[in-house]
Design a protein around this motif. Structure first.
Motif, PDB file in Angstrom:
ATOM      1  N   THR A 239     -12.164 -20.300 -29.499  1.00  0.00           N
ATOM      2  CA  THR A 239     -11.743 -21.474 -28.743  1.00  0.00           C
ATOM      3  C   THR A 239     -12.511 -21.611 -27.464  1.00  0.00           C
ATOM      4  O   THR A 239     -13.010 -20.529 -26.737  1.00  0.00           O
ATOM      5  CB  THR A 239     -10.153 -21.444 -28.394  1.00  0.00           C
ATOM      6  OG1 THR A 239      -9.426 -21.409 -29.374  1.00  0.00           O
ATOM      7  CG2 THR A 239     -10.052 -22.710 -27.587  1.00  0.00           C
ATOM      8  N   LEU A 240     -13.031 -22.713 -27.134  1.00  0.00           N
ATOM      9  CA  LEU A 240     -13.926 -23.037 -25.979  1.00  0.00           C
ATOM     10  C   LEU A 240     -12.936 -24.004 -25.040  1.00  0.00           C
ATOM     11  O   LEU A 240     -12.492 -24.988 -25.392  1.00  0.00           O
ATOM     12  CB  LEU A 240     -15.008 -23.668 -26.236  1.00  0.00           C
ATOM     13  CG  LEU A 240     -16.253 -23.857 -25.175  1.00  0.00           C
ATOM     14  CD1 LEU A 240     -16.701 -22.562 -24.686  1.00  0.00           C
ATOM     15  CD2 LEU A 240     -17.098 -25.004 -25.452  1.00  0.00           C
ATOM     16  N   LYS A 241     -12.994 -23.239 -23.735  1.00  0.00           N
ATOM     17  CA  LYS A 241     -12.293 -24.122 -22.783  1.00  0.00           C
ATOM     18  C   LYS A 241     -13.063 -24.369 -21.484  1.00  0.00           C
ATOM     19  O   LYS A 241     -13.669 -23.346 -21.073  1.00  0.00           O
ATOM     20  CB  LYS A 241     -10.765 -23.471 -22.282  1.00  0.00           C
ATOM     21  CG  LYS A 241      -9.765 -23.170 -23.270  1.00  0.00           C
ATOM     22  CD  LYS A 241      -8.576 -22.577 -23.007  1.00  0.00           C
ATOM     23  CE  LYS A 241      -7.365 -22.486 -24.128  1.00  0.00           C
ATOM     24  NZ  LYS A 241      -6.250 -22.046 -23.734  1.00  0.00           N
ATOM     25  N   ILE A 242     -13.130 -25.785 -21.188  1.00  0.00           N
ATOM     26  CA  ILE A 242     -13.792 -26.007 -19.930  1.00  0.00           C
ATOM     27  C   ILE A 242     -12.917 -26.668 -19.017  1.00  0.00           C
ATOM     28  O   ILE A 242     -12.703 -27.982 -19.142  1.00  0.00           O
ATOM     29  CB  ILE A 242     -15.055 -26.700 -20.205  1.00  0.00           C
ATOM     30  CG1 ILE A 242     -16.045 -25.842 -21.400  1.00  0.00           C
ATOM     31  CG2 ILE A 242     -15.911 -26.975 -18.753  1.00  0.00           C
ATOM     32  CD1 ILE A 242     -17.422 -26.691 -21.455  1.00  0.00           C
ATOM     33  N   PRO A 243     -12.143 -26.263 -18.140  1.00  0.00           N
ATOM     34  CA  PRO A 243     -11.072 -27.181 -17.412  1.00  0.00           C
ATOM     35  C   PRO A 243     -11.732 -28.154 -16.493  1.00  0.00           C
ATOM     36  O   PRO A 243     -10.915 -29.237 -16.301  1.00  0.00           O
ATOM     37  CB  PRO A 243     -10.819 -25.905 -16.323  1.00  0.00           C
ATOM     38  CG  PRO A 243     -10.755 -24.481 -17.097  1.00  0.00           C
ATOM     39  CD  PRO A 243     -12.100 -24.758 -17.951  1.00  0.00           C
ATOM     40  N   ALA A 244     -12.935 -27.966 -16.063  1.00  0.00           N
ATOM     41  CA  ALA A 244     -13.334 -29.239 -15.119  1.00  0.00           C
ATOM     42  C   ALA A 244     -13.550 -30.481 -16.045  1.00  0.00           C
ATOM     43  O   ALA A 244     -13.696 -31.749 -15.427  1.00  0.00           O
ATOM     44  CB  ALA A 244     -14.752 -28.758 -14.661  1.00  0.00           C
ATOM     45  N   ILE A 245     -13.516 -30.266 -17.388  1.00  0.00           N
ATOM     46  CA  ILE A 245     -13.700 -31.609 -17.979  1.00  0.00           C
ATOM     47  C   ILE A 245     -12.527 -31.749 -19.033  1.00  0.00           C
ATOM     48  O   ILE A 245     -12.615 -32.576 -20.075  1.00  0.00           O
ATOM     49  CB  ILE A 245     -15.083 -31.853 -18.729  1.00  0.00           C
ATOM     50  CG1 ILE A 245     -15.381 -30.435 -19.720  1.00  0.00           C
ATOM     51  CG2 ILE A 245     -16.043 -31.708 -17.887  1.00  0.00           C
ATOM     52  CD1 ILE A 245     -16.700 -30.660 -20.540  1.00  0.00           C
ATOM     53  N   ASP A 246     -11.303 -30.816 -18.653  1.00  0.00           N
ATOM     54  CA  ASP A 246     -10.341 -31.133 -19.537  1.00  0.00           C
ATOM     55  C   ASP A 246     -10.538 -30.946 -20.993  1.00  0.00           C
ATOM     56  O   ASP A 246      -9.963 -31.670 -21.944  1.00  0.00           O
ATOM     57  CB  ASP A 246      -9.572 -32.422 -19.291  1.00  0.00           C
ATOM     58  CG  ASP A 246      -8.197 -32.135 -19.786  1.00  0.00           C
ATOM     59  OD1 ASP A 246      -7.507 -31.181 -19.717  1.00  0.00           O
ATOM     60  OD2 ASP A 246      -7.764 -33.493 -20.083  1.00  0.00           O
ATOM     61  N   LEU A 247     -11.376 -29.864 -21.345  1.00  0.00           N
ATOM     62  CA  LEU A 247     -11.717 -29.639 -22.732  1.00  0.00           C
ATOM     63  C   LEU A 247     -11.056 -28.296 -23.350  1.00  0.00           C
ATOM     64  O   LEU A 247     -11.295 -27.247 -22.737  1.00  0.00           O
ATOM     65  CB  LEU A 247     -13.304 -29.455 -22.906  1.00  0.00           C
ATOM     66  CG  LEU A 247     -14.002 -29.000 -24.184  1.00  0.00           C
ATOM     67  CD1 LEU A 247     -13.489 -30.319 -25.328  1.00  0.00           C
ATOM     68  CD2 LEU A 247     -15.108 -28.889 -23.996  1.00  0.00           C
ATOM     69  N   SER A 248     -10.375 -28.195 -24.235  1.00  0.00           N
ATOM     70  CA  SER A 248     -10.285 -27.403 -25.056  1.00  0.00           C
ATOM     71  C   SER A 248     -10.233 -27.206 -26.544  1.00  0.00           C
ATOM     72  O   SER A 248      -9.583 -28.299 -27.172  1.00  0.00           O
ATOM     73  CB  SER A 248      -8.662 -26.890 -24.861  1.00  0.00           C
ATOM     74  OG  SER A 248      -8.347 -25.775 -25.453  1.00  0.00           O
ATOM     75  N   VAL A 249     -11.147 -26.756 -27.093  1.00  0.00           N
ATOM     76  CA  VAL A 249     -11.761 -27.004 -28.563  1.00  0.00           C
ATOM     77  C   VAL A 249     -11.843 -25.922 -29.674  1.00  0.00           C
ATOM     78  O   VAL A 249     -12.340 -24.846 -28.935  1.00  0.00           O
ATOM     79  CB  VAL A 249     -12.731 -27.944 -28.515  1.00  0.00           C
ATOM     80  CG1 VAL A 249     -14.052 -27.357 -27.827  1.00  0.00           C
ATOM     81  CG2 VAL A 249     -13.068 -28.509 -30.021  1.00  0.00           C
ATOM     82  N   LYS A 250     -11.893 -25.901 -30.613  1.00  0.00           N
ATOM     83  CA  LYS A 250     -12.133 -24.778 -31.644  1.00  0.00           C
ATOM     84  C   LYS A 250     -13.369 -24.860 -31.928  1.00  0.00           C
ATOM     85  O   LYS A 250     -13.878 -25.760 -32.118  1.00  0.00           O
ATOM     86  CB  LYS A 250     -11.405 -24.777 -32.748  1.00  0.00           C
ATOM     87  CG  LYS A 250      -9.614 -24.664 -32.653  1.00  0.00           C
ATOM     88  CD  LYS A 250      -8.884 -24.737 -33.814  1.00  0.00           C
ATOM     89  CE  LYS A 250      -7.436 -24.439 -33.357  1.00  0.00           C
ATOM     90  NZ  LYS A 250      -6.430 -24.596 -34.588  1.00  0.00           N
ATOM     91  N   ILE A 251     -13.933 -23.484 -32.133  1.00  0.00           N
ATOM     92  CA  ILE A 251     -15.443 -23.386 -32.502  1.00  0.00           C
ATOM     93  C   ILE A 251     -15.392 -23.004 -33.873  1.00  0.00           C
ATOM     94  O   ILE A 251     -14.907 -22.054 -34.660  1.00  0.00           O
ATOM     95  CB  ILE A 251     -16.021 -22.283 -31.798  1.00  0.00           C
ATOM     96  CG1 ILE A 251     -15.809 -22.495 -30.386  1.00  0.00           C
ATOM     97  CG2 ILE A 251     -17.384 -21.926 -32.233  1.00  0.00           C
ATOM     98  CD1 ILE A 251     -16.247 -21.237 -29.288  1.00  0.00           C
TER      99      ILE A 251
END
Length: 258
Positions: free
Chosen positions: A139-151
């Motif tokens: 899982t990749l998470k980038i809080p600054a762009i509100d992203l939480s997605v599976k790889i």
């Protein structure tokens, strides 16, 4: 005789010039511009993968019996002064090892050329035990762009419909983890990565653990840029996506382990 003389005079009076001609290149799918970067289209017609197949990227494998003997993408560059990771162009040596150069008048009779072997790289291969039950690798998470997605493994269109794609030739944990995703449409997971700022956090979670990274660069590169797929001695995440309405360019974002 007079007629023959007249013909010769006329011939000699014509100005000399080179032949004017052109040769058109052959058409068809079997022909194209010569290049040392291999462009591969996926079987389902999806996103393409760029791979440097020139001698500049060729690696001399580690010696037999060494700890990294069976590790992919390890060894020293065949042409260290031309290597894609930017090894120094001076002091290059054959087979990536230092040697002695005889210098008349020196105290010992020789000086040592600095070893320009590429720095040791870190790499973790994708194995069956690293997959989750849902078929994803992490899982990749980038809080600054509100992203939480599976790889998911691969970068084909069918894969990118599910989430973020992992470039198969890159590491999945230690070293350089390279990822790709769409920037528009329903699954525009990387649609805002170009807005990230230096220092923004990126979190990668796999079965091997959770690691936090900080963004160190956001740049627009040519579509044939392959630098983000090279092995690295740093633990980092490299993210690629298209640039809207600029088919020849890509956004490239690099985040290094904090």
């Amino acid at each position: 005789m007079a007629i023959l003389t007249l013909c010769l005079s006329t011939t000699l009076a014509l100005p000399a010039s080179a032949l004017d001609y052109t040769i058109d290149a052959p058409d068809g799918p079997d022909y194209g511009k010569p290049t040392s970067v291999e462009v591969v289209h996926t079987a389902d017609g999806g996103a393409r993968k760029n791979e440097d197949v020139s001698k500049n990227a060729a690696l001399i494998p580690p010696g037999f019996g060494t700890p990294s003997m069976d590790t992919r993408n390890t060894g020293s560059y065949l042409t260290p002064n031309l290597s894609p990771v930017g090894a120094p162009a001076t002091g290059a040596v054959v087979n990536g090892s230092g040697s002695s150069v005889i210098t008349p008048g020196s105290p010992t009779g020789s000086v040592t050329v600095p070893d320009t072997t590429a720095p040791s790289t870190r790499y973790t291969e994708v194995t069956d035990d690293l997959y989750y039950s849902g078929g994803h690798l992490g899982t990749l998470k980038i809080p600054a762009i509100d992203l939480s997605v599976k790889i998911y493994e691969g970068t084909g269109s069918s894969t990118l419909k599910k989430g973020v794609g992992h470039f198969e030739e890159t590491s999945i944990w230690d070293g350089n983890v390279a990822l790709a995703a769409h920037n528009r449409g329903v699954n525009d997971h990387f649609g805002e990565i170009h807005t990230l700022e230096i220092g923004d956090k990126v979190t990668l979670t796999t079965k091997l653990g959770t690691r936090t990274y900080k963004v160190v660069s956001v740049e627009k590169v040519n579509e044939n840029d392959t630098s983000g797929l090279s092995p690295s001695s740093n633990d980092q995440v490299t993210m690629y996506t298209c640039v809207r309405n600029q088919w020849d360019n890509r956004w490239k974002v690099v985040a290094v382990a904090a």
